[in-house]
Design a protein around this motif. Structure first.
Motif, PDB file in Angstrom:
ATOM      1  N   VAL A   1      71.543 -23.696  29.575  1.00  0.00           N
ATOM      2  CA  VAL A   1      70.216 -23.378  29.145  1.00  0.00           C
ATOM      3  C   VAL A   1      69.359 -23.628  30.432  1.00  0.00           C
ATOM      4  CG1 VAL A   1      68.473 -23.686  27.591  1.00  0.00           C
ATOM      5  CG2 VAL A   1      70.713 -23.661  26.828  1.00  0.00           C
TER       6      VAL A   1
ATOM      7  N   ARG B   1      72.481 -10.406  28.500  1.00  0.00           N
ATOM      8  CA  ARG B   1      73.481 -11.219  27.793  1.00  0.00           C
ATOM      9  C   ARG B   1      74.831 -10.776  27.924  1.00  0.00           C
ATOM     10  NH1 ARG B   1      69.584  -9.972  23.920  1.00  0.00           N
ATOM     11  NH2 ARG B   1      70.891  -8.436  23.039  1.00  0.00           N
TER      12      ARG B   1
ATOM     13  N   GLU C   1      72.576 -21.520  14.121  1.00  0.00           N
ATOM     14  CA  GLU C   1      72.048 -22.525  14.909  1.00  0.00           C
ATOM     15  C   GLU C   1      72.658 -22.301  16.289  1.00  0.00           C
ATOM     16  OE1 GLU C   1      69.376 -24.374  14.513  1.00  0.00           O
ATOM     17  OE2 GLU C   1      69.104 -23.432  12.634  1.00  0.00           O
TER      18      GLU C   1
ATOM     19  N   ARG D   1      71.379 -18.948  17.790  1.00  0.00           N
ATOM     20  CA  ARG D   1      69.970 -19.174  18.343  1.00  0.00           C
ATOM     21  C   ARG D   1      70.027 -19.898  19.627  1.00  0.00           C
ATOM     22  NH1 ARG D   1      66.461 -20.695  12.589  1.00  0.00           N
ATOM     23  NH2 ARG D   1      66.409 -18.521  12.129  1.00  0.00           N
ATOM     24  N   SER D   2      70.781 -20.813  19.797  1.00  0.00           N
ATOM     25  CA  SER D   2      70.973 -21.650  20.763  1.00  0.00           C
ATOM     26  C   SER D   2      71.225 -20.968  22.074  1.00  0.00           C
ATOM     27  CB  SER D   2      71.979 -22.853  20.861  1.00  0.00           C
ATOM     28  OG  SER D   2      71.990 -23.891  21.898  1.00  0.00           O
TER      29      SER D   2
ATOM     30  N   ALA E   1      68.616 -18.537  23.365  1.00  0.00           N
ATOM     31  CA  ALA E   1      67.478 -19.355  23.942  1.00  0.00           C
ATOM     32  C   ALA E   1      67.268 -19.162  25.721  1.00  0.00           C
ATOM     33  CB  ALA E   1      67.594 -20.847  23.609  1.00  0.00           C
ATOM     34  N   VAL E   2      68.165 -18.760  26.048  1.00  0.00           N
ATOM     35  CA  VAL E   2      68.359 -18.737  27.742  1.00  0.00           C
ATOM     36  C   VAL E   2      67.377 -17.448  28.044  1.00  0.00           C
ATOM     37  CG1 VAL E   2      70.484 -19.845  28.113  1.00  0.00           C
ATOM     38  CG2 VAL E   2      70.592 -17.272  27.678  1.00  0.00           C
ATOM     39  N   ARG E   3      67.249 -16.632  26.957  1.00  0.00           N
ATOM     40  CA  ARG E   3      66.516 -15.476  27.174  1.00  0.00           C
ATOM     41  C   ARG E   3      65.053 -15.639  26.561  1.00  0.00           C
ATOM     42  NH1 ARG E   3      67.474 -10.423  26.005  1.00  0.00           N
ATOM     43  NH2 ARG E   3      66.956  -9.406  28.152  1.00  0.00           N
ATOM     44  N   GLU E   4      64.735 -16.708  26.396  1.00  0.00           N
ATOM     45  CA  GLU E   4      63.104 -16.735  25.879  1.00  0.00           C
ATOM     46  C   GLU E   4      62.130 -16.546  26.943  1.00  0.00           C
ATOM     47  OE1 GLU E   4      63.093 -20.765  24.185  1.00  0.00           O
ATOM     48  OE2 GLU E   4      64.195 -19.810  22.309  1.00  0.00           O
TER      49      GLU E   4
ATOM     50  N   ARG F   1      61.977 -15.864  33.132  1.00  0.00           N
ATOM     51  CA  ARG F   1      63.718 -15.880  32.917  1.00  0.00           C
ATOM     52  C   ARG F   1      64.090 -15.698  34.335  1.00  0.00           C
ATOM     53  NH1 ARG F   1      62.856 -11.661  29.213  1.00  0.00           N
ATOM     54  NH2 ARG F   1      64.424 -10.134  30.252  1.00  0.00           N
TER      55      ARG F   1
END
Length: 223
Positions: free
Chosen positions: A106, A116, A168, A171-172, A175-178, A184
């Motif tokens: 991350v 992705r 979970e 979602r984790s 998270a790298v594309r938040e 980013r």
């Protein structure tokens, strides 16, 4: 043409049928993921070589002529494809195709902060590039089929990842594309990413250098 159509069906079917029927998961559970991927990759390579060989023997039905501008466009797409492939191939990516297992880094996600599916995008752009410069029915069918396979594979891979990782874990991984694009890109930038981009450029250069020796066509003659 009959041989080409048969091998194309076998090639596409080998990628669609195991995932659609659950056969892929059952074989992985029984024989293990490494053995399954090794055998499956070997089979895919054999079918791909057979497909290209069958395409070379099929009747030529032209649709458009290859021009210098199409070759330049194709090279640009192939360069981007090579860079995406180099950036994605050694990154652990639980959401898509990857040669590495484990969670995504991350803090230093590299290209995964932007897309992705870097390897899937690389294959799609490679197929699209070859559609541009091969304006005949057989080539358009083959490379267009590859491109279409990449498009339909994306939702399949994401659904498979969601089932495998759980809510979970999914979602984790996401998270790298938040954040917005600038955030980013900031997380993606690193020395490793720079080395991966250079590696992609080198791969592209090698592709140009050995393209004629391997496939009998020199793209540079059109420039």
């Amino acid at each position: 043409m009959t041989e080409f159509a048969l091998v194309l069906i076998l090639f596409v079917g080998s990628h669609v049928f195991p995932a659609a029927t659950g056969l892929r998961e059952r074989l992985m559970l029984r024989f293990g993921r490494p053995l399954y991927l090794t055998v499956y990759s070997g089979l895919s390579v054999v079918l791909l070589i057979w497909l290209v060989s069958a395409a070379s023997r099929a009747p030529y039905i032209g649709v458009w002529q290859t021009t210098r501008y199409l070759v330049v466009g194709s090279m640009a797409l192939n360069l981007l494809a090579a860079i995406l492939l180099a950036c994605g191939v050694l990154r652990a990516n639980p959401l898509s195709i990857s040669l590495q297992s484990g969670p995504t880094d991350v803090e230093h996600p590299g290209v995964l902060a932007v897309t992705r599916h870097p390897i899937l995008w690389a294959l799609f752009l490679w197929a699209l590039a070859h559609c541009l410069v091969n304006g005949d029915v057989v080539s358009l069918t083959m490379f267009g089929g590859f491109a279409l396979l990449c498009v339909v594979s994306r939702p399949v891979l994401e659904k498979r990842a969601a089932r495998r990782l759980g809510l979970e874990g999914y979602r984790s991984a996401m998270a790298v594309r938040e954040g917005d694009l600038s955030q980013r890109l900031g997380r993606a930038a690193s020395r490793q990413l720079a080395m991966e981009i250079i590696a992609g450029i080198v791969v592209f250069g090698l592709m140009l250098m050995f393209h004629e020796a391997l496939l009998g066509v020199d793209p540079l003659v059109y420039l």
